[in-house]
Design an enzyme around this catalytic site. Sequence first.
Site, PDB file in Angstrom:
ATOM      1  N   LYS A 114      48.402  -3.890 -53.673  1.00  0.00           N
ATOM      2  CA  LYS A 114      47.143  -4.633 -53.655  1.00  0.00           C
ATOM      3  C   LYS A 114      46.096  -3.957 -54.528  1.00  0.00           C
ATOM      4  CE  LYS A 114      47.501  -7.246 -49.389  1.00  0.00           C
ATOM      5  NZ  LYS A 114      46.878  -7.619 -48.126  1.00  0.00           N
ATOM      6  N   LYS A 196      57.673 -11.700 -53.297  1.00  0.00           N
ATOM      7  CA  LYS A 196      57.599 -12.405 -52.004  1.00  0.00           C
ATOM      8  C   LYS A 196      56.601 -13.557 -52.086  1.00  0.00           C
ATOM      9  CE  LYS A 196      53.987  -9.913 -49.697  1.00  0.00           C
ATOM     10  NZ  LYS A 196      53.292  -9.679 -48.505  1.00  0.00           N
ATOM     11  N   LYS A 199      50.565 -16.039 -49.169  1.00  0.00           N
ATOM     12  CA  LYS A 199      49.582 -17.109 -48.933  1.00  0.00           C
ATOM     13  C   LYS A 199      48.361 -16.991 -49.833  1.00  0.00           C
ATOM     14  CE  LYS A 199      47.759 -15.103 -44.581  1.00  0.00           C
ATOM     15  NZ  LYS A 199      47.535 -13.794 -45.090  1.00  0.00           N
TER      16      LYS A 199
HETATM   17  P1  TYM Z   1      49.544 -11.250 -43.489  1.00  0.00           P
HETATM   18  O1  TYM Z   1      48.299 -11.963 -43.108  1.00  0.00           O
HETATM   19  O2  TYM Z   1      49.720 -10.855 -44.896  1.00  0.00           O
HETATM   20  O3  TYM Z   1      50.823 -12.075 -43.061  1.00  0.00           O
HETATM   21  C1  TYM Z   1      50.966 -12.658 -41.787  1.00  0.00           C
HETATM   22  C2  TYM Z   1      52.393 -12.566 -41.291  1.00  0.00           C
HETATM   23  O4  TYM Z   1      53.278 -13.258 -42.182  1.00  0.00           O
HETATM   24  C3  TYM Z   1      54.319 -12.378 -42.578  1.00  0.00           C
HETATM   25  N1  TYM Z   1      54.698 -12.671 -43.973  1.00  0.00           N
HETATM   26  C4  TYM Z   1      55.923 -12.994 -44.382  1.00  0.00           C
HETATM   27  N2  TYM Z   1      57.079 -13.169 -43.705  1.00  0.00           N
HETATM   28  C5  TYM Z   1      58.167 -13.525 -44.430  1.00  0.00           C
HETATM   29  N3  TYM Z   1      58.159 -13.697 -45.771  1.00  0.00           N
HETATM   30  C6  TYM Z   1      57.030 -13.504 -46.480  1.00  0.00           C
HETATM   31  N4  TYM Z   1      57.025 -13.695 -47.803  1.00  0.00           N
HETATM   32  C7  TYM Z   1      55.830 -13.152 -45.781  1.00  0.00           C
HETATM   33  N5  TYM Z   1      54.557 -12.930 -46.173  1.00  0.00           N
HETATM   34  C8  TYM Z   1      53.873 -12.629 -45.051  1.00  0.00           C
HETATM   35  C9  TYM Z   1      53.727 -10.986 -42.455  1.00  0.00           C
HETATM   36  O5  TYM Z   1      54.725  -9.996 -42.364  1.00  0.00           O
HETATM   37  C10 TYM Z   1      52.900 -11.125 -41.223  1.00  0.00           C
HETATM   38  O6  TYM Z   1      53.714 -10.980 -40.078  1.00  0.00           O
HETATM   39  N6  TYM Z   1      48.455  -6.647 -41.878  1.00  0.00           N
HETATM   40  C11 TYM Z   1      48.931  -7.940 -41.482  1.00  0.00           C
HETATM   41  C12 TYM Z   1      48.047  -8.603 -40.450  1.00  0.00           C
HETATM   42  C13 TYM Z   1      47.794  -7.789 -39.225  1.00  0.00           C
HETATM   43  C14 TYM Z   1      48.707  -7.588 -38.139  1.00  0.00           C
HETATM   44  C15 TYM Z   1      47.986  -6.814 -37.201  1.00  0.00           C
HETATM   45  C16 TYM Z   1      50.013  -7.987 -37.914  1.00  0.00           C
HETATM   46  C17 TYM Z   1      46.637  -7.156 -38.918  1.00  0.00           C
HETATM   47  N7  TYM Z   1      46.751  -6.559 -37.695  1.00  0.00           N
HETATM   48  C18 TYM Z   1      48.581  -6.410 -35.999  1.00  0.00           C
HETATM   49  C19 TYM Z   1      50.601  -7.585 -36.702  1.00  0.00           C
HETATM   50  C20 TYM Z   1      49.887  -6.812 -35.781  1.00  0.00           C
HETATM   51  C21 TYM Z   1      48.953  -8.850 -42.705  1.00  0.00           C
HETATM   52  O7  TYM Z   1      48.280  -8.614 -43.679  1.00  0.00           O
HETATM   53  O8  TYM Z   1      49.709  -9.973 -42.554  1.00  0.00           O
END
Ligand code: TYM
Length: 331
Positions: A114, A196, A199
């Site tokens: 990032k 990957k 969003k």
């Molecule tokens: P974030 O917002 O980027 O993504 C949300 C969730 O989607 C999953 N994900 C994917 N799974 C499969 N293939 C992909 N290409 C893909 N892209 C995203 C992510 O693994 C995630 O589960 N840091 C985290 C948010 C967070 C969090 C937490 C998660 C903050 N605090 C506490 C769990 C527990 C994040 O940026 O996810």
Amino acid sequence: MSKKPVILSGIQPSGNLCIANYMGAIKNWVSFQNDYDSIFLIVDLHSISTMQKPSELRQRSLSFAAQYIACGIDPDKSIIAIQSHIKEHVELAWVLSSITYLGELNRMTQFKDKSKKQGSNINSALYTYPILMAADILLYQANLVPVGQDQKQHLELTRDLAVRFNNQFSETFTLPEPYIPKIGSRIMSLQKPDNKMSKSDENLNNIITLLDDPNIVIKKIKRAVTDSKSGIKYDVSRPGLANLLTLFSLSSNQSIEKIESQYSESMYSVFKKDLADSINEMLRPIQKEYKLLMNDKSYIKSILENGAKRASLRAYKTIDKVYRKIGLLKR
Ligand code: TYM
């Protein structure tokens, strides 16, 4: 209080919720919520580690909450809350930052990726972000954290911090386990299947959002990058096709083998048309429910208010204990 084990997960309200978030995370949350004491957050404080337009962020947080519910998260079974509504997240993050080593943050691959995108003047929230994530999880004494593959390293740091705190100040935090699905933990971009699906991707042809119109889904799948080899067969050296087979399997609840045997001799055009139909079938009820929910924003706001109240009670218990253990004078 419930005796069920606790699950916690969250998504940043940035970009557009997409099928990767659904397949990697939300879909599993829905199936876990019956057996676990569940908390699902919209982690708005995380999202400001990259530039957000305030008016869009506000609208998106509400929209994401509606999408959680439309995907099947039941507010009667699970807590749905906005991270910034519970002030203890930031408080615990500060305490945890006092036991986090710079070397640990330097190793985080997501920070490296990032920060490349941010170029110069990288903000420090992007760097300390994994500490806030650890706070989200440890605050609720979560046992299980269902996430995609990209969050594994952050979960490992969370566990290390929990162990370190417990050793230094006596048993306080539950050690959380990641739950990373075997299939769907790393959905790839449609146009660049070596990256990957994200969003926040500016090129919307790389992703299918949960709110994409059926005709848009058909177009995006038609344009998805594959290869010139013949035969529909799962093969890691054919990343575009492997990704499409994964999407087909998860959207239709059929095994990859079954889909391979059905389409082994088919042209890409036939396979892609059926795949787009299958994704549209998966999205149809979600979109229908979302539209209804967004017509009643006061209902969504009431769910979030209630979620924050319930979460705050639990968060306060943990932070009170933590403050006492580290030697802060009782307020
Ligand atoms: P974030 O917002 O980027 O993504 C949300 C969730 O989607 C999953 N994900 C994917 N799974 C499969 N293939 C992909 N290409 C893909 N892209 C995203 C992510 O693994 C995630 O589960 N840091 C985290 C948010 C967070 C969090 C937490 C998660 C903050 N605090 C506490 C769990 C527990 C994040 O940026 O996810």
